[in-house]
Design a protein around this motif. Structure first.
Motif, short mmCIF file in Angstrom:
data_model
loop_
_atom_site.label_atom_id
_atom_site.label_comp_id
_atom_site.label_asym_id
_atom_site.label_seq_id
_atom_site.Cartn_x
_atom_site.Cartn_y
_atom_site.Cartn_z
N ALA A 17 40.91 36.09 34.85
CA ALA A 17 39.41 36.55 34.79
C ALA A 17 38.41 35.56 35.55
CB ALA A 17 39.00 36.79 33.42
N PHE A 18 38.69 34.22 35.33
CA PHE A 18 38.05 33.10 36.14
C PHE A 18 38.19 33.31 37.65
CE2 PHE A 18 38.09 29.17 38.31
CZ PHE A 18 36.73 28.73 38.17
N GLU A 19 39.21 33.48 38.12
CA GLU A 19 39.46 33.78 39.55
C GLU A 19 38.76 34.85 40.18
OE1 GLU A 19 43.70 33.22 40.61
OE2 GLU A 19 43.74 31.20 39.61
N THR A 20 39.19 35.76 39.21
CA THR A 20 38.29 37.17 39.92
C THR A 20 36.74 37.10 39.81
OG1 THR A 20 39.98 38.48 38.90
CG2 THR A 20 37.97 39.78 39.26
N THR A 21 36.04 36.46 38.75
CA THR A 21 34.62 36.07 38.43
C THR A 21 34.05 35.36 39.64
OG1 THR A 21 34.88 36.90 36.11
CG2 THR A 21 32.88 35.67 36.91
N MET A 22 34.84 34.15 39.85
CA MET A 22 34.48 33.26 41.00
C MET A 22 34.49 33.98 42.36
SD MET A 22 33.65 30.28 41.75
CE MET A 22 33.83 29.03 40.50
#
Length: 99
Positions: A17-22
């Motif tokens: 989720a962090f990678e997608t949000t970044m």
């Protein structure tokens, strides 16, 4: 040129989720005055850790321009809840040794 550096420790189970949000957040920061480039690298030894590198034209472009902007509030809302603990951000000047 100033290089902003932070080690980002992401809460367990939140790395995808962090990678997608970044990916979404980079659109916010990339239009800021003084922004040059952003790089996020995953740690090889710790699957929940990332290295954040952002190049700015000046320190003030980051500390006053970006951090004082409404765009920073959007960035915070998107990303800050992923961090545990909250990262220390440091700024570095021009290289003294290169290859």
């Amino acid at each position: 040129m100033i290089l902003e550096q932070a080690i980002l420790d992401i809460k367990p189970g939140e790395t995808a989720a962090f990678e997608t949000t970044m990916q979404e957040a980079k659109a916010i920061i990339s239009v800021m005055p003084g922004f040059i480039r952003l790089e996020v690298r995953p740690c090889v030894e710790n699957d929940h850790r990332y290295l954040l590198l952002i190049e700015w034209q000046t320190l003030e472009d980051h500390t006053e321009g970006f951090r004082g902007s409404p765009e920073y509030e959007k960035w915070k809302a998107l990303l800050h809840h992923f961090y545990a603990p909250f990262p220390t951000v440091e700024h570095y000047g021009e290289p003294v040794v290169t290859t």
